[in-house]
Motif scaffolding. Structure first.
Motif, PDB file in Angstrom:
ATOM      1  N   PRO A 169      67.277  42.749  78.075  1.00 50.58           N
ATOM      2  CA  PRO A 169      68.407  43.141  77.246  1.00 50.58           C
ATOM      3  C   PRO A 169      68.925  41.928  76.469  1.00 50.58           C
ATOM      4  O   PRO A 169      68.931  40.804  76.983  1.00 50.58           O
ATOM      5  CB  PRO A 169      69.447  43.644  78.244  1.00 50.58           C
ATOM      6  CG  PRO A 169      69.010  43.170  79.572  1.00 50.58           C
ATOM      7  CD  PRO A 169      67.561  42.827  79.488  1.00 50.58           C
ATOM      8  N   GLN A 203      71.358  40.743  72.558  1.00 51.09           N
ATOM      9  CA  GLN A 203      72.296  41.132  71.508  1.00 51.09           C
ATOM     10  C   GLN A 203      71.983  40.361  70.245  1.00 51.09           C
ATOM     11  O   GLN A 203      71.647  39.167  70.298  1.00 51.09           O
ATOM     12  CB  GLN A 203      73.732  40.837  71.913  1.00 51.09           C
ATOM     13  CG  GLN A 203      74.208  41.625  73.101  1.00 51.09           C
ATOM     14  CD  GLN A 203      75.594  41.203  73.517  1.00 51.09           C
ATOM     15  OE1 GLN A 203      75.998  40.070  73.339  1.00 51.09           O
ATOM     16  NE2 GLN A 203      76.335  42.147  74.084  1.00 51.09           N
ATOM     17  N   LYS A 252      78.225  42.367  67.286  1.00 51.24           N
ATOM     18  CA  LYS A 252      77.082  42.311  68.201  1.00 51.24           C
ATOM     19  C   LYS A 252      76.405  43.672  68.260  1.00 51.24           C
ATOM     20  O   LYS A 252      77.064  44.693  68.409  1.00 51.24           O
ATOM     21  CB  LYS A 252      77.520  41.883  69.591  1.00 51.24           C
ATOM     22  CG  LYS A 252      78.002  40.445  69.631  1.00 51.24           C
ATOM     23  CD  LYS A 252      78.381  40.018  71.015  1.00 51.24           C
ATOM     24  CE  LYS A 252      78.846  38.570  70.994  1.00 51.24           C
ATOM     25  NZ  LYS A 252      79.331  38.135  72.311  1.00 51.24           N
ATOM     26  N   PRO A 304      73.331  45.677  70.319  1.00 51.10           N
ATOM     27  CA  PRO A 304      72.415  45.588  71.457  1.00 51.10           C
ATOM     28  C   PRO A 304      70.964  45.822  71.030  1.00 51.10           C
ATOM     29  O   PRO A 304      70.687  46.562  70.089  1.00 51.10           O
ATOM     30  CB  PRO A 304      72.893  46.704  72.394  1.00 51.10           C
ATOM     31  CG  PRO A 304      73.638  47.648  71.529  1.00 51.10           C
ATOM     32  CD  PRO A 304      74.182  46.861  70.378  1.00 51.10           C
ATOM     33  N   THR A 312      66.561  45.086  72.728  1.00 54.94           N
ATOM     34  CA  THR A 312      65.707  44.688  73.842  1.00 54.94           C
ATOM     35  C   THR A 312      64.629  43.764  73.306  1.00 54.94           C
ATOM     36  O   THR A 312      63.987  44.080  72.305  1.00 54.94           O
ATOM     37  CB  THR A 312      65.042  45.916  74.500  1.00 54.94           C
ATOM     38  OG1 THR A 312      66.070  46.791  74.969  1.00 54.94           O
ATOM     39  CG2 THR A 312      64.157  45.514  75.664  1.00 54.94           C
TER      40      THR A 312
END
Length: 80
Positions: free
Chosen positions: A15, A17, A24, A26, A28
């Protein structure tokens, strides 16, 4: 297939950001090397800027990045 990357990449699922101007998003990290990474987004990448800071909390990293390629839900970056 000819490999054009400067450094070997390693498949991961971390994970992270995307940070730019306090915003921000998100994502991966799907693969990473010393020179760049491939990021998977949860929404379309239309609003991802061409330069940003990638934050990977698990590794306590903040890396300045530039986008080098885009697909609808992935982006490839080179570390500055």
């Amino acid at each position: 297939m000819v490999q054009t990357r400067r450094a070997p990449r390693f498949r991961v699922s971390k994970p992270a950001q995307i940070e730019r101007g306090g915003d921000k998003t998100p994502c991966t990290v799907r693969d990473i090397s010393t020179s760049g990474a491939a990021l998977q987004l949860f929404n379309s990448i239309d609003r991802i800027p061409s330069a940003f800071t990638l934050i990977i909390p698990e590794d306590n990293l903040k890396l300045r990045c530039r986008v080098v390629w885009r697909t609808p839900f992935r982006v490839g970056v080179m570390f500055d």
